[in-house]
Design a protein around this motif. Structure first.
Motif, mmCIF file in Angstrom:
data_model
loop_
_atom_site.group_PDB
_atom_site.id
_atom_site.type_symbol
_atom_site.label_atom_id
_atom_site.label_comp_id
_atom_site.label_asym_id
_atom_site.label_seq_id
_atom_site.Cartn_x
_atom_site.Cartn_y
_atom_site.Cartn_z
ATOM 1 N N TYR A 142 23.447 -29.097 -24.903
ATOM 2 C CA TYR A 142 24.537 -30.090 -25.000
ATOM 3 C C TYR A 142 24.800 -30.702 -23.627
ATOM 4 O O TYR A 142 25.629 -31.560 -23.469
ATOM 5 N N ARG A 143 24.093 -30.200 -22.608
ATOM 6 C CA ARG A 143 24.361 -30.658 -21.257
ATOM 7 C C ARG A 143 23.073 -31.266 -20.675
ATOM 8 O O ARG A 143 22.634 -30.910 -19.600
ATOM 9 N N THR A 192 25.819 -24.714 -32.507
ATOM 10 C CA THR A 192 25.536 -23.271 -32.501
ATOM 11 C C THR A 192 24.433 -22.992 -31.482
ATOM 12 O O THR A 192 23.300 -23.433 -31.648
ATOM 13 N N LEU A 193 24.838 -22.254 -30.443
ATOM 14 C CA LEU A 193 23.943 -22.015 -29.309
ATOM 15 C C LEU A 193 22.621 -21.406 -29.727
ATOM 16 O O LEU A 193 22.582 -20.514 -30.580
ATOM 17 N N GLY A 221 20.898 -23.009 -21.837
ATOM 18 C CA GLY A 221 21.637 -22.417 -20.729
ATOM 19 C C GLY A 221 21.325 -20.942 -20.637
ATOM 20 O O GLY A 221 20.886 -20.328 -21.612
ATOM 21 N N ALA A 224 23.153 -19.083 -23.353
ATOM 22 C CA ALA A 224 22.561 -19.169 -24.694
ATOM 23 C C ALA A 224 21.392 -18.200 -24.847
ATOM 24 O O ALA A 224 21.087 -17.750 -25.956
ATOM 25 N N GLU A 227 21.403 -15.032 -26.982
ATOM 26 C CA GLU A 227 21.300 -15.052 -28.445
ATOM 27 C C GLU A 227 19.929 -14.526 -28.880
ATOM 28 O O GLU A 227 18.920 -14.795 -28.224
ATOM 29 N N ASN A 251 23.154 -22.172 -14.510
ATOM 30 C CA ASN A 251 24.251 -22.626 -13.642
ATOM 31 C C ASN A 251 25.229 -21.488 -13.334
ATOM 32 O O ASN A 251 26.319 -21.716 -12.823
ATOM 33 N N ALA A 254 28.360 -18.889 -18.434
ATOM 34 C CA ALA A 254 28.382 -19.288 -19.838
ATOM 35 C C ALA A 254 29.847 -19.675 -20.085
ATOM 36 O O ALA A 254 30.672 -18.812 -20.400
HETATM 37 C C1 TPP Z 1 26.279 -19.095 -31.463
HETATM 38 C C2 TPP Z 1 27.376 -19.550 -30.546
HETATM 39 N N1 TPP Z 1 28.159 -18.639 -29.931
HETATM 40 C C3 TPP Z 1 29.168 -19.037 -29.101
HETATM 41 C C4 TPP Z 1 29.391 -20.381 -28.886
HETATM 42 C C5 TPP Z 1 30.531 -20.810 -27.973
HETATM 43 N N2 TPP Z 1 29.988 -21.348 -26.722
HETATM 44 C C6 TPP Z 1 29.841 -22.670 -26.509
HETATM 45 S S1 TPP Z 1 29.166 -23.008 -25.039
HETATM 46 C C7 TPP Z 1 29.067 -21.394 -24.615
HETATM 47 C C8 TPP Z 1 28.511 -20.948 -23.298
HETATM 48 C C9 TPP Z 1 27.067 -21.344 -23.107
HETATM 49 O O1 TPP Z 1 26.668 -21.100 -21.795
HETATM 50 P P1 TPP Z 1 25.283 -21.592 -21.231
HETATM 51 O O2 TPP Z 1 24.232 -21.439 -22.273
HETATM 52 O O3 TPP Z 1 25.048 -20.926 -19.927
HETATM 53 O O4 TPP Z 1 25.456 -23.173 -21.046
HETATM 54 P P2 TPP Z 1 26.318 -23.959 -19.963
HETATM 55 O O5 TPP Z 1 27.626 -24.298 -20.619
HETATM 56 O O6 TPP Z 1 26.475 -23.113 -18.766
HETATM 57 O O7 TPP Z 1 25.543 -25.203 -19.683
HETATM 58 C C10 TPP Z 1 29.578 -20.588 -25.637
HETATM 59 C C11 TPP Z 1 29.634 -19.124 -25.590
HETATM 60 C C12 TPP Z 1 28.571 -21.306 -29.585
HETATM 61 N N3 TPP Z 1 28.711 -22.614 -29.445
HETATM 62 N N4 TPP Z 1 27.570 -20.882 -30.393
#
Ligand code: TPP
Ligand code: MG
Length: 282
Positions: A142-143, A192-193, A221, A224, A227, A251, A254
């Motif tokens: 998403y980023r 959904t991550l 990320g 993520a 998972e 980065n 999370a």
């Molecule tokens: C399956 C799932 N669990 C939890 C979330 C809530 N959530 C959204 S973003 C995030 C953190 C993700 O961190 P990272 O992958 O490091 O990405 P960053 O924001 O640092 O770019 C979480 C836990 C989600 N969207 N989907």
């Protein structure tokens, strides 16, 4: 009847021959082999017990060719890009940064429901996108708005999507920043991550079967990567030898969870380096 007995006798003697052959083979192997070579292992045999301590190993080396002050550290690594490409890279990075500020403030003002900024990660988007062919398929988290911007997604299209209006390609069915563009080979973002990860491996496998010379890039990320889907994707891609780049944006957080609360080792890279688990090129 006699015929059947003869046949059994023959089979019996063949089996005996085979068994003694196998015994001879395994004895030579035990004497000469230095490596275990059976399904699931290709490890070297050792005769002293030695615990592997991951804390004694160095972290994964970081490839860097320019100092923080913009000086080249390794001239031989200079890709010598033409001025036009460098200017586009620079303009897109600054444009992304400006767009982020406007859309972030829009969200704070309550004009849009949600927003994710790309601050500080602009270079990773533009640099990686520039190295790819526009036909290569992108699975983002998403980023990674910069990747889409590099490929030609217009500012108005970003706005339409975030505002979920009539002109949005997704017709306002998605949350803001969940962009997608079939034209630009960018698969629509999922909330959904890590769900994009096994999908990306599957798409890469389809490319491999089609022998179309294209590859898939899958951004995620380091958060993520916790998972289970991430591991399924890595194993699937490695075992089937798929044309895929897994691009981890590490980065350090999370959202609010720091990497040290999530990993004992050196982040996601340590899975690969310390265990060589997936046999990837890192
Ligand atoms: C399956 C799932 N669990 C939890 C979330 C809530 N959530 C959204 S973003 C995030 C953190 C993700 O961190 P990272 O992958 O490091 O990405 P960053 O924001 O640092 O770019 C979480 C836990 C989600 N969207 N989907
Ligand atoms: Mg993160």
């Amino acid at each position: 009847m006699a015929n059947i007995c003869l046949k059994r006798l023959w089979l019996f003697s063949k089996t005996k021959q085979l068994q003694s052959c196998m015994r001879a083979f395994s004895t030579t192997c035990q004497l000469k082999c230095t490596h275990a070579d059976f399904p699931g292992s290709k490890s070297v045999y050792v005769h002293k017990i030695n615990f592997l301590n991951p804390d004694l190993q160095e972290g994964i080396p970081v490839y860097r060719v320019m100092t923080g002050k913009g000086q080249m550290e390794a001239e031989s690594e200079d890709p010598k890009l033409d001025k036009e490409t460098i200017l586009k890279m620079y303009k897109d990075m600054t444009l992304l940064n400006t767009m982020d500020r406007i859309l972030y403030e829009s969200q704070r003002q309550g004009r849009i429901s949600f927003y994710m900024t790309n601050f500080g990660e602009e270079g990773t988007h533009i640099g990686s996108a520039a190295a790819l062919d526009p036909k290569d398929l992108v699975f983002g988290q998403y980023r990674e708005a910069g990747v889409l911007m590099w490929r030609g997604f217009k500012l108005i299209q970003f706005m339409d999507q975030c505002y979920g209006n009539h002109d949005d390609l997704g017709k306002g069915r998605q949350m803001p920043v969940h962009y997608g563009s079939p034209e630009l080979n960018f698969v629509t973002i999922s909330s959904t991550l890590a769900t994009q990860m096994p999908q990306a491996s599957g798409a890469a496998y389809a490319f491999k079967r089609a022998q179309n010379g294209q590859c898939v890039i899958c951004y995620f990320g380091e958060g993520a990567a916790s998972e289970g889907d991430a591991h399924a994707a890595f194993n699937f891609a490695a075992t089937l030898d798929c044309p895929i780049i897994f691009f981890c944006r590490n980065n350090g957080y999370a959202i609010s969870t720091p990497t040290c609360d999530q990993y004992r080792g050196d982040g996601i890279g340590s899975y690969f380096v310390k265990t060589c688990q997936y046999k990837f090129i890192v």
